[in-house]
Write a protein that holds these residues in place. Structure first.
Motif, PDB file in Angstrom:
ATOM      1  N   SER A 143     -21.065  65.166   4.375  1.00 29.11           N
ATOM      2  CA  SER A 143     -19.641  64.925   4.131  1.00 29.11           C
ATOM      3  C   SER A 143     -18.906  64.419   5.362  1.00 29.11           C
ATOM      4  N   ILE A 144     -19.326  64.840   6.562  1.00 26.84           N
ATOM      5  CA  ILE A 144     -18.625  64.396   7.761  1.00 26.84           C
ATOM      6  C   ILE A 144     -18.790  62.893   7.960  1.00 26.84           C
ATOM      7  N   ILE A 145     -19.967  62.351   7.570  1.00 22.81           N
ATOM      8  CA  ILE A 145     -20.210  60.916   7.696  1.00 22.81           C
ATOM      9  C   ILE A 145     -19.438  60.149   6.621  1.00 22.81           C
ATOM     10  N   VAL A 146     -19.507  60.648   5.390  1.00 25.18           N
ATOM     11  CA  VAL A 146     -18.831  59.979   4.283  1.00 25.18           C
ATOM     12  C   VAL A 146     -17.330  59.887   4.529  1.00 25.18           C
ATOM     13  N   THR A 147     -16.723  61.008   4.903  1.00 30.47           N
ATOM     14  CA  THR A 147     -15.264  61.031   5.010  1.00 30.47           C
ATOM     15  C   THR A 147     -14.754  60.286   6.250  1.00 30.47           C
ATOM     16  N   LEU A 148     -15.570  60.214   7.299  1.00 34.49           N
ATOM     17  CA  LEU A 148     -15.208  59.341   8.414  1.00 34.49           C
ATOM     18  C   LEU A 148     -15.182  57.888   7.955  1.00 34.49           C
ATOM     19  N   GLY A 149     -16.170  57.521   7.136  1.00 32.44           N
ATOM     20  CA  GLY A 149     -16.220  56.154   6.624  1.00 32.44           C
ATOM     21  C   GLY A 149     -15.061  55.834   5.707  1.00 32.44           C
ATOM     22  N   THR A 150     -14.749  56.739   4.774  1.00 32.17           N
ATOM     23  CA  THR A 150     -13.647  56.472   3.844  1.00 32.17           C
ATOM     24  C   THR A 150     -12.294  56.521   4.537  1.00 32.17           C
ATOM     25  N   MET A 151     -12.195  57.296   5.618  1.00 32.75           N
ATOM     26  CA  MET A 151     -10.961  57.273   6.412  1.00 32.75           C
ATOM     27  C   MET A 151     -10.707  55.861   6.928  1.00 32.75           C
ATOM     28  N   MET A 152     -11.769  55.216   7.461  1.00 29.84           N
ATOM     29  CA  MET A 152     -11.617  53.862   7.992  1.00 29.84           C
ATOM     30  C   MET A 152     -11.394  52.851   6.878  1.00 29.84           C
ATOM     31  N   VAL A 153     -12.018  53.071   5.719  1.00 31.89           N
ATOM     32  CA  VAL A 153     -11.801  52.183   4.577  1.00 31.89           C
ATOM     33  C   VAL A 153     -10.345  52.232   4.133  1.00 31.89           C
ATOM     34  N   ALA A 154      -9.822  53.458   3.980  1.00 34.16           N
ATOM     35  CA  ALA A 154      -8.439  53.626   3.529  1.00 34.16           C
ATOM     36  C   ALA A 154      -7.456  53.006   4.509  1.00 34.16           C
ATOM     37  N   ARG A 155      -7.654  53.277   5.788  1.00 32.15           N
ATOM     38  CA  ARG A 155      -6.737  52.716   6.788  1.00 32.15           C
ATOM     39  C   ARG A 155      -6.904  51.199   6.891  1.00 32.15           C
ATOM     40  N   GLY A 156      -8.124  50.708   6.709  1.00 34.94           N
ATOM     41  CA  GLY A 156      -8.357  49.265   6.734  1.00 34.94           C
ATOM     42  C   GLY A 156      -7.639  48.552   5.605  1.00 34.94           C
ATOM     43  N   ILE A 157      -7.677  49.139   4.398  1.00 30.37           N
ATOM     44  CA  ILE A 157      -6.949  48.550   3.271  1.00 30.37           C
ATOM     45  C   ILE A 157      -5.450  48.542   3.561  1.00 30.37           C
ATOM     46  N   ALA A 158      -4.947  49.636   4.139  1.00 23.04           N
ATOM     47  CA  ALA A 158      -3.525  49.704   4.497  1.00 23.04           C
ATOM     48  C   ALA A 158      -3.162  48.621   5.512  1.00 23.04           C
ATOM     49  N   GLN A 159      -4.044  48.363   6.462  1.00 21.25           N
ATOM     50  CA  GLN A 159      -3.781  47.330   7.464  1.00 21.25           C
ATOM     51  C   GLN A 159      -3.785  45.942   6.851  1.00 21.25           C
ATOM     52  N   VAL A 160      -4.660  45.721   5.886  1.00 20.32           N
ATOM     53  CA  VAL A 160      -4.692  44.421   5.203  1.00 20.32           C
ATOM     54  C   VAL A 160      -3.395  44.185   4.437  1.00 20.32           C
ATOM     55  N   ILE A 161      -2.938  45.210   3.714  1.00 20.72           N
ATOM     56  CA  ILE A 161      -1.722  45.072   2.912  1.00 20.72           C
ATOM     57  C   ILE A 161      -0.496  44.855   3.793  1.00 20.72           C
ATOM     58  N   THR A 162      -0.472  45.486   4.966  1.00 22.64           N
ATOM     59  CA  THR A 162       0.686  45.358   5.864  1.00 22.64           C
ATOM     60  C   THR A 162       0.494  44.278   6.926  1.00 22.64           C
ATOM     61  N   HIS A 163      -0.649  43.591   6.891  1.00 24.63           N
ATOM     62  CA  HIS A 163      -0.974  42.580   7.904  1.00 24.63           C
ATOM     63  C   HIS A 163      -0.964  43.180   9.307  1.00 24.63           C
ATOM     64  N   GLY A 164      -1.386  44.431   9.415  1.00 21.92           N
ATOM     65  CA  GLY A 164      -1.411  45.114  10.701  1.00 21.92           C
ATOM     66  C   GLY A 164      -0.056  45.562  11.188  1.00 21.92           C
ATOM     67  N   SER A 165       0.970  45.433  10.366  1.00 25.02           N
ATOM     68  CA  SER A 165       2.333  45.801  10.772  1.00 25.02           C
ATOM     69  C   SER A 165       2.854  46.861   9.797  1.00 25.02           C
ATOM     70  N   GLN A 166       4.038  46.645   9.244  1.00 18.86           N
ATOM     71  CA  GLN A 166       4.591  47.566   8.258  1.00 18.86           C
ATOM     72  C   GLN A 166       5.451  46.826   7.253  1.00 18.86           C
ATOM     73  N   ARG A 167       5.629  47.418   6.096  1.00 23.91           N
ATOM     74  CA  ARG A 167       6.509  46.892   5.047  1.00 23.91           C
ATOM     75  C   ARG A 167       7.722  47.818   4.936  1.00 23.91           C
ATOM     76  N   ASN A 168       8.909  47.282   5.141  1.00 24.22           N
ATOM     77  CA  ASN A 168      10.105  48.137   5.117  1.00 24.22           C
ATOM     78  C   ASN A 168      11.339  47.433   4.567  1.00 24.22           C
ATOM     79  N   THR A 169      11.164  46.340   3.873  1.00 24.62           N
ATOM     80  CA  THR A 169      12.316  45.616   3.319  1.00 24.62           C
ATOM     81  C   THR A 169      12.115  45.389   1.824  1.00 24.62           C
ATOM     82  N   ASN A 170      13.222  44.992   1.171  1.00 24.34           N
ATOM     83  CA  ASN A 170      13.179  44.617  -0.249  1.00 24.34           C
ATOM     84  C   ASN A 170      12.727  45.778  -1.133  1.00 24.34           C
ATOM     85  N   LEU A 171      13.182  46.991  -0.786  1.00 31.72           N
ATOM     86  CA  LEU A 171      12.822  48.186  -1.539  1.00 31.72           C
ATOM     87  C   LEU A 171      13.984  48.630  -2.427  1.00 31.72           C
ATOM     88  N   PRO A 172      13.702  49.267  -3.552  1.00 29.84           N
ATOM     89  CA  PRO A 172      14.790  49.772  -4.409  1.00 29.84           C
ATOM     90  C   PRO A 172      15.543  50.913  -3.731  1.00 29.84           C
TER      91      PRO A 172
END
Length: 342
Positions: A143-172
């Motif tokens: 589990s320590i290997i799996v969850t280290l890997g999925t931690m990087m996967v999750a954060r990598g997807i977040a970085q792709v969506i934000t282009h390495g920055s952040q999204r903070n405009t055009n919100l309801p």
């Protein structure tokens, strides 16, 4: 097969184990009190009611994550993916809620209604938990290997969506409500109340339900638990989904509080959640520990960090103090149990 057939009766060993658990929890509580009093002598204005409240309210996110991490540790498994899930769920909630016709890529989202957006973001978080369970349960990867890997996967997807920055405009307008909602005219925010409710529910599950007993039996002896009729695969899957759901809610609330989706949010939270569980007496090998102990472990970490800040120590020293605290906690736990069982 009946529940009584599935769960072995409590033996003398089990009763003693629970006694040892209460003993260690008491030591953790005493250590937290002693550290707080020591810090009050060293740091000006530390011994104040508001500061005591802040030690909990400022750490609601890590304490909430610690609940899921504690259950998994007790079952003999790790979850180091929660920090990445915090980032992913927050970014997804922003992306899904942003209007479709933004001025640029970072202000353009899918235009979902807000509550649909957070529901889909929560499903995205739980998908990481499902992935953890798949590799740990089905393929037998540590589990320590799996969850280290999925931690990087999750954060990598977040970085792709934000282009390495952040999204903070055009919100309801309603996007920032949940994370900044004060309860009953007090200074306590909704996330803190949810943390308290989560701890109460977790303690009830841990102490009063068959599900909680199964978790301890799996952690204490996985083979014996399986032979007694416990579906270990299903149980571990539920625990990973539970942990990722908590991390998803934390990420959504943090995104709401700051009205932004940031790919680096939750950085190192997975390690802080692991630290507070270990400080609280949860055994790294499984089968031993409690949510109450984890909570007071969080208080210990909060006191150490807050006192270090009050003494104007550098962040490098704060990391060193955390490491020393964890090392001492494990040594003292081992020594105290050895002395008690002698």
């Amino acid at each position: 097969m009946t529940i009584s057939a599935q769960i072995p009766p409590r033996t003398e060993f089990t009763r003693r184990r629970l006694g040892d658990e209460a003993f260690i929890t008491l030591l953790v509580v005493l250590a937290a009190v002693a550290l707080f009093l020591t810090a009050s002598l060293l740091v000006p204005n530390f011994f104040q009611l508001q500061n005591m409240i802040n030690l909990v309210t400022n750490n609601w996110a890590v304490i909430s994550l610690g609940v899921g991490v504690t259950f998994l540790l007790v079952s003999g498994n790790f979850d180091l993916s929660v920090g990445g899930v915090v980032a992913l769920s927050g970014v997804l909630s922003v992306w899904f809620a942003q209007s479709a016709g933004g001025a640029n890529a970072l202000s353009t989202g899918l235009g979902m209604p807000y509550f649909l957006a957070i529901a889909c973001a929560l499903l995205g978080a739980m998908a990481i938990g499902g992935l953890n369970a798949l590799f740990v349960v089905r393929f037998g990867v540590p589990s320590i290997i799996v969850t280290l890997g999925t931690m990087m996967v999750a954060r990598g997807i977040a970085q792709v969506i934000t282009h390495g920055s952040q999204r903070n405009t055009n919100l309801p307008e309603e996007f920032g409500v949940l994370g900044n909602l004060y309860m009953f005219g007090t200074s306590v925010k909704l996330p803190v109340v949810l943390m308290i409710l989560l701890i109460l529910i977790a303690v009830f599950i841990e102490k009063k339900t068959v599900f909680g007993r199964k978790t301890y039996w799996i952690g204490a002896n996985a083979v014996a638990a399986t032979l007694s009729g416990i579906d270990r695969a299903k149980h571990i899957t539920y625990l990973y989904l539970f942990s990722s759901a908590i991390a998803g809610v934390v990420g959504i609330l943090l995104a709401s509080e700051f009205k932004s989706g940031f790919s680096n949010r939750g950085m190192l939270m997975e390690f802080d959640a692991l630290v507070i569980a270990l400080l609280g007496g949860v055994a790294i090998a499984g089968g031993f520990g409690s949510v109450v102990g984890m909570f007071f472990g969080a208080i210990i970490l909060a006191v150490v960090t807050s006192a270090a800040t009050g003494l104007v120590l550098s962040p490098d020293w704060q990391f060193t103090l955390k490491a020393i605290a964890v090392f001492l906690a494990i040594v003292v736990q081992t020594w105290a149990l050895a002395r008690r069982n002698r």
